[in-house]
Design a protein around this motif. Structure first.
Motif, short mmCIF file in Angstrom:
data_model
loop_
_atom_site.label_atom_id
_atom_site.label_comp_id
_atom_site.label_asym_id
_atom_site.label_seq_id
_atom_site.Cartn_x
_atom_site.Cartn_y
_atom_site.Cartn_z
N ARG A 163 0.82 -1.20 0.00
CA ARG A 163 0.00 0.00 0.00
C ARG A 163 0.86 1.25 0.00
N GLY A 164 1.95 1.25 0.76
CA GLY A 164 2.83 2.42 0.80
C GLY A 164 3.41 2.76 -0.56
N LEU A 219 -7.57 8.40 -1.91
CA LEU A 219 -6.46 9.19 -2.44
C LEU A 219 -6.58 9.42 -3.95
N GLY A 220 -7.66 8.91 -4.54
CA GLY A 220 -7.92 9.17 -5.95
C GLY A 220 -7.66 8.02 -6.90
N ALA A 221 -7.26 6.88 -6.39
CA ALA A 221 -6.99 5.74 -7.26
C ALA A 221 -8.29 5.06 -7.68
N THR A 222 -8.27 4.46 -8.84
CA THR A 222 -9.31 3.53 -9.24
C THR A 222 -8.82 2.17 -8.76
N VAL A 223 -9.59 1.53 -7.89
CA VAL A 223 -9.13 0.33 -7.20
C VAL A 223 -9.77 -0.92 -7.79
N ARG A 245 -4.21 -2.35 -7.93
CA ARG A 245 -4.84 -3.57 -7.45
C ARG A 245 -4.44 -3.75 -5.99
N THR A 246 -5.35 -4.29 -5.24
CA THR A 246 -5.07 -4.55 -3.83
C THR A 246 -5.81 -5.80 -3.40
N PHE A 247 -5.33 -6.38 -2.32
CA PHE A 247 -5.92 -7.59 -1.78
C PHE A 247 -6.66 -7.32 -0.48
N GLU A 248 -6.51 -6.12 0.07
CA GLU A 248 -7.07 -5.83 1.39
C GLU A 248 -8.13 -4.74 1.30
N HIS A 249 -9.23 -4.95 2.02
CA HIS A 249 -10.35 -4.00 1.98
C HIS A 249 -9.94 -2.62 2.49
N ASP A 250 -9.19 -2.58 3.60
CA ASP A 250 -8.81 -1.27 4.15
C ASP A 250 -7.87 -0.53 3.21
N ALA A 251 -7.00 -1.26 2.51
CA ALA A 251 -6.11 -0.63 1.54
C ALA A 251 -6.93 -0.08 0.37
N ALA A 252 -7.94 -0.81 -0.05
CA ALA A 252 -8.80 -0.35 -1.14
C ALA A 252 -9.49 0.96 -0.77
N LEU A 284 3.21 6.42 -5.28
CA LEU A 284 2.90 6.60 -6.70
C LEU A 284 1.78 7.62 -6.89
N LEU A 285 0.74 7.53 -6.08
CA LEU A 285 -0.38 8.46 -6.19
C LEU A 285 0.04 9.90 -5.91
N ARG A 286 0.95 10.09 -4.94
CA ARG A 286 1.45 11.44 -4.66
C ARG A 286 2.22 11.98 -5.86
N LEU A 287 2.99 11.14 -6.51
CA LEU A 287 3.80 11.57 -7.65
C LEU A 287 2.97 11.74 -8.92
N ALA A 288 1.84 11.07 -9.02
CA ALA A 288 1.07 11.04 -10.25
C ALA A 288 0.33 12.34 -10.54
#
Length: 87
Positions: free
Chosen positions: A19-20, A50-54, A37-44, A25-29
């Motif tokens: 997640r980190g 933060l603006g990602a499409t998950v 992609r993520t495997f964890e609900h809290d990370a999603a 990446l999101l800060r730089l984007a």
């Protein structure tokens, strides 16, 4: 990551696991659309905020399993139900 020209891209697809790393990446984007992609609900939830499409791998995995299960076992269950009801 800065040297990759992420801010100039139209879309970034990230398959990193941590997640980190996604957060960095999101800060730089900037305004560039980022799909993660993520495997964890809290990370999603966090990455989405933060603006990602998950894309949730755990949800996709569960959906794929249920689809497979229905394809392979639903006809068997229907036949058993018909037999039990005398049909």
């Amino acid at each position: 990551m800065r040297r990759l020209g992420i801010r100039d891209a139209k879309l970034v697809v990230s398959t990193m696991r941590r997640r980190g790393d996604h957060e960095r990446l999101l800060r730089l984007a900037g305004d560039t659309q980022v799909i993660v992609r993520t495997f964890e609900h809290d990370a999603a939830e966090r990455l989405g905020s933060l603006g990602a499409t998950v894309i949730s791998e755990s949800d996709e995995g569960a959906s794929a399993f249920l689809h497979w299960f229905d394809e392979h076992f639903a006809p068997q269950r229907e036949a058993e139900d018909d037999a039990a009801s005398g049909g």
